[in-house]
Scaffold this motif. Structure first.
Motif, PDB file in Angstrom:
ATOM      1  N   GLY A   1       4.461  -6.907   5.044  1.00 51.17           N
ATOM      2  CA  GLY A   1       4.554  -5.648   4.431  1.00 51.17           C
ATOM      3  C   GLY A   1       5.507  -4.912   4.883  1.00 51.17           C
ATOM      4  O   GLY A   1       6.822  -4.321   3.999  1.00 51.17           O
ATOM      5  N   LEU A   2       5.734  -4.542   5.995  1.00 46.57           N
ATOM      6  CA  LEU A   2       6.751  -3.610   6.723  1.00 46.57           C
ATOM      7  C   LEU A   2       7.969  -4.345   6.482  1.00 46.57           C
ATOM      8  O   LEU A   2       9.008  -3.496   6.412  1.00 46.57           O
ATOM      9  CB  LEU A   2       6.198  -3.222   8.121  1.00 46.57           C
ATOM     10  N   PHE A   3       8.021  -5.548   6.769  1.00 40.77           N
ATOM     11  CA  PHE A   3       9.265  -6.161   6.792  1.00 40.77           C
ATOM     12  C   PHE A   3      10.006  -6.235   5.392  1.00 40.77           C
ATOM     13  O   PHE A   3      11.059  -6.179   5.027  1.00 40.77           O
ATOM     14  CB  PHE A   3       9.374  -7.622   7.429  1.00 40.77           C
ATOM     15  N   VAL A   4       9.144  -6.397   4.348  1.00 35.94           N
ATOM     16  CA  VAL A   4       9.618  -6.416   3.104  1.00 35.94           C
ATOM     17  C   VAL A   4       9.997  -4.969   2.834  1.00 35.94           C
ATOM     18  O   VAL A   4      11.326  -4.883   2.241  1.00 35.94           O
ATOM     19  CB  VAL A   4       8.431  -6.759   1.984  1.00 35.94           C
ATOM     20  N   VAL A   5       9.397  -3.987   3.262  1.00 31.16           N
ATOM     21  CA  VAL A   5       9.630  -2.655   3.025  1.00 31.16           C
ATOM     22  C   VAL A   5      11.153  -2.299   3.629  1.00 31.16           C
ATOM     23  O   VAL A   5      12.124  -1.735   3.018  1.00 31.16           O
ATOM     24  CB  VAL A   5       8.842  -1.673   3.372  1.00 31.16           C
ATOM     25  N   PHE A   6      11.456  -2.644   4.780  1.00 31.66           N
ATOM     26  CA  PHE A   6      12.591  -2.889   5.739  1.00 31.66           C
ATOM     27  C   PHE A   6      13.729  -3.391   4.908  1.00 31.66           C
ATOM     28  O   PHE A   6      14.736  -2.811   4.819  1.00 31.66           O
ATOM     29  CB  PHE A   6      12.433  -3.528   7.034  1.00 31.66           C
ATOM     30  N   TYR A   7      13.560  -4.877   4.440  1.00 23.85           N
ATOM     31  CA  TYR A   7      14.161  -5.492   3.775  1.00 23.85           C
ATOM     32  C   TYR A   7      14.938  -4.633   2.480  1.00 23.85           C
ATOM     33  O   TYR A   7      15.982  -4.634   2.333  1.00 23.85           O
ATOM     34  CB  TYR A   7      13.708  -6.949   3.236  1.00 23.85           C
ATOM     35  N   ALA A   8      14.212  -4.229   1.860  1.00 18.19           N
ATOM     36  CA  ALA A   8      14.270  -3.538   0.714  1.00 18.19           C
ATOM     37  C   ALA A   8      15.149  -2.337   0.761  1.00 18.19           C
ATOM     38  O   ALA A   8      16.015  -1.820   0.106  1.00 18.19           O
ATOM     39  CB  ALA A   8      13.157  -3.167  -0.203  1.00 18.19           C
ATOM     40  N   ASN A   9      14.708  -1.489   1.768  1.00 16.95           N
ATOM     41  CA  ASN A   9      15.512  -0.296   2.040  1.00 16.95           C
ATOM     42  C   ASN A   9      16.872  -0.673   2.810  1.00 16.95           C
ATOM     43  O   ASN A   9      18.031   0.075   2.514  1.00 16.95           O
ATOM     44  CB  ASN A   9      14.773   0.264   3.107  1.00 16.95           C
ATOM     45  N   LYS A  10      17.008  -1.534   3.403  1.00 20.67           N
ATOM     46  CA  LYS A  10      18.292  -2.048   4.410  1.00 20.67           C
ATOM     47  C   LYS A  10      19.263  -2.711   3.473  1.00 20.67           C
ATOM     48  O   LYS A  10      20.406  -2.388   3.362  1.00 20.67           O
ATOM     49  CB  LYS A  10      18.130  -2.712   5.514  1.00 20.67           C
ATOM     50  N   TYR A  11      18.723  -4.102   3.046  1.00 19.78           N
ATOM     51  CA  TYR A  11      19.552  -4.844   2.415  1.00 19.78           C
ATOM     52  C   TYR A  11      19.826  -4.638   0.681  1.00 19.78           C
ATOM     53  O   TYR A  11      21.098  -4.903   0.330  1.00 19.78           O
ATOM     54  CB  TYR A  11      19.167  -6.348   2.641  1.00 19.78           C
ATOM     55  N   LYS A  12      18.758  -4.232   0.303  1.00 22.94           N
ATOM     56  CA  LYS A  12      18.944  -3.776  -1.354  1.00 22.94           C
ATOM     57  C   LYS A  12      20.014  -2.636  -1.578  1.00 22.94           C
ATOM     58  O   LYS A  12      20.763  -2.635  -2.317  1.00 22.94           O
ATOM     59  CB  LYS A  12      17.790  -3.554  -2.023  1.00 22.94           C
ATOM     60  N   LYS A  13      19.877  -1.686  -0.772  1.00 27.78           N
ATOM     61  CA  LYS A  13      20.728  -0.400  -0.676  1.00 27.78           C
ATOM     62  C   LYS A  13      22.128  -0.939  -0.318  1.00 27.78           C
ATOM     63  O   LYS A  13      23.310  -0.498  -1.103  1.00 27.78           O
ATOM     64  CB  LYS A  13      20.229   0.571   0.186  1.00 27.78           C
ATOM     65  N   ASP A  14      22.262  -1.604   0.630  1.00 32.11           N
ATOM     66  CA  ASP A  14      23.686  -2.149   1.247  1.00 32.11           C
ATOM     67  C   ASP A  14      24.311  -3.150  -0.084  1.00 32.11           C
ATOM     68  O   ASP A  14      25.509  -2.866  -0.481  1.00 32.11           O
ATOM     69  CB  ASP A  14      23.469  -3.180   2.338  1.00 32.11           C
ATOM     70  N   THR A  15      23.577  -3.762  -0.892  1.00 29.91           N
ATOM     71  CA  THR A  15      24.051  -4.690  -1.756  1.00 29.91           C
ATOM     72  C   THR A  15      24.444  -3.756  -2.935  1.00 29.91           C
ATOM     73  O   THR A  15      25.482  -3.869  -3.450  1.00 29.91           O
ATOM     74  CB  THR A  15      23.008  -5.535  -2.355  1.00 29.91           C
ATOM     75  N   ALA A  16      23.587  -2.734  -3.424  1.00 31.15           N
ATOM     76  CA  ALA A  16      23.909  -1.581  -4.368  1.00 31.15           C
ATOM     77  C   ALA A  16      25.036  -1.091  -3.994  1.00 31.15           C
ATOM     78  O   ALA A  16      25.874  -0.796  -4.785  1.00 31.15           O
ATOM     79  CB  ALA A  16      22.804  -0.857  -4.626  1.00 31.15           C
ATOM     80  N   ARG A  17      25.331  -0.521  -2.743  1.00 30.57           N
ATOM     81  CA  ARG A  17      26.393   0.218  -2.574  1.00 30.57           C
ATOM     82  C   ARG A  17      27.621  -0.610  -2.443  1.00 30.57           C
ATOM     83  O   ARG A  17      28.900  -0.011  -3.030  1.00 30.57           O
ATOM     84  CB  ARG A  17      26.209   0.781  -1.032  1.00 30.57           C
ATOM     85  N   LYS A  18      27.767  -1.609  -2.089  1.00 28.60           N
ATOM     86  CA  LYS A  18      28.806  -2.783  -2.095  1.00 28.60           C
ATOM     87  C   LYS A  18      29.268  -3.019  -3.549  1.00 28.60           C
ATOM     88  O   LYS A  18      30.275  -2.864  -3.771  1.00 28.60           O
ATOM     89  CB  LYS A  18      28.346  -3.951  -1.292  1.00 28.60           C
ATOM     90  N   ALA A  19      28.266  -3.022  -4.385  1.00 35.35           N
ATOM     91  CA  ALA A  19      28.660  -3.305  -5.744  1.00 35.35           C
ATOM     92  C   ALA A  19      29.232  -2.264  -6.481  1.00 35.35           C
ATOM     93  O   ALA A  19      30.106  -2.398  -7.428  1.00 35.35           O
ATOM     94  CB  ALA A  19      27.294  -3.855  -6.419  1.00 35.35           C
ATOM     95  N   ALA A  20      28.773  -1.083  -6.015  1.00 34.30           N
ATOM     96  CA  ALA A  20      29.475   0.160  -6.744  1.00 34.30           C
ATOM     97  C   ALA A  20      30.907   0.381  -6.215  1.00 34.30           C
ATOM     98  O   ALA A  20      31.597   0.884  -6.846  1.00 34.30           O
ATOM     99  CB  ALA A  20      28.475   1.527  -6.317  1.00 34.30           C
ATOM    100  N   THR A  21      31.183   0.086  -5.021  1.00 35.24           N
ATOM    101  CA  THR A  21      32.436   0.236  -4.495  1.00 35.24           C
ATOM    102  C   THR A  21      33.291  -0.906  -5.020  1.00 35.24           C
ATOM    103  O   THR A  21      34.492  -0.768  -4.951  1.00 35.24           O
ATOM    104  CB  THR A  21      32.488   0.214  -2.834  1.00 35.24           C
ATOM    105  N   ASP A  22      32.859  -2.278  -5.576  1.00 32.51           N
ATOM    106  CA  ASP A  22      33.774  -2.933  -5.912  1.00 32.51           C
ATOM    107  C   ASP A  22      34.386  -2.867  -7.408  1.00 32.51           C
ATOM    108  O   ASP A  22      33.992  -2.117  -8.072  1.00 32.51           O
ATOM    109  CB  ASP A  22      33.043  -4.401  -5.889  1.00 32.51           C
TER     110      ASP A  22
END
Length: 147
Positions: A126-147
């Motif tokens: 569960g902690l890894f799922v939260v980490f993944y969501a916070n770390k990589y989903k935000k990075d993906t959203a941020r990258k999509a917003a800059t493209d």
């Protein structure tokens, strides 16, 4: 029993990572603290369950890759999310393996330790799922917003 003890010493050494973070005045993540504060117990109790090899082997391989990645090959950063995904999968398998251990004990203490390990595996997962969501989903959203 000797092998278990040697392996447990390696888990104590792994906890030194937390001390290094604190000495560097970095704030460890909750995931890191929970994982490193309970890993010794998880592996001690896991030694009485059928999940020991699944968790022990996968955990060791993942940590070897992870520390190599962070220490030597930082240029592989785009692949870090796959390492986290692998950790989530191995912890899910470990939890399922501990449920199996509970119903198929190999030692008089297996059932008691299997319950403990199921809770730990799914807590870590569960902690890894939260980490993944916070770390990589935000990075993906941020990258999509800059493209």
């Amino acid at each position: 029993e000797f092998s278990l003890n040697v392996f447990l010493v390696s888990k104590l050494w792994e906890s030194f990572d937390t001390v290094l973070l604190i000495l560097k005045r970095k704030r460890p993540l909750l995931l890191h603290l929970v994982h490193h504060c309970t890993t010794f117990w998880a592996f001690y109790s896991g030694g009485y369950c059928t999940s020991f090899f699944v968790i022990g082997f996968a955990h060791s391989v993942i940590h070897i890759v992870m520390y190599t990645f962070y220490g030597v090959a930082a240029s592989l950063k785009p692949y870090a999310k796959y390492l986290t995904t692998l950790q989530i999968c191995h912890l899910t398998c470990g939890g399922i393996s501990n449920v199996y251990s509970f119903f198929n004990p190999i030692h008089p203490h297996t059932q008691r330790y299997a319950i403990s390990n199921v809770v730990l595996c799914f807590t870590y997962m569960g902690l890894f799922v939260v980490f993944y969501a916070n770390k990589y989903k935000k990075d993906t959203a941020r990258k999509a917003a800059t493209d």
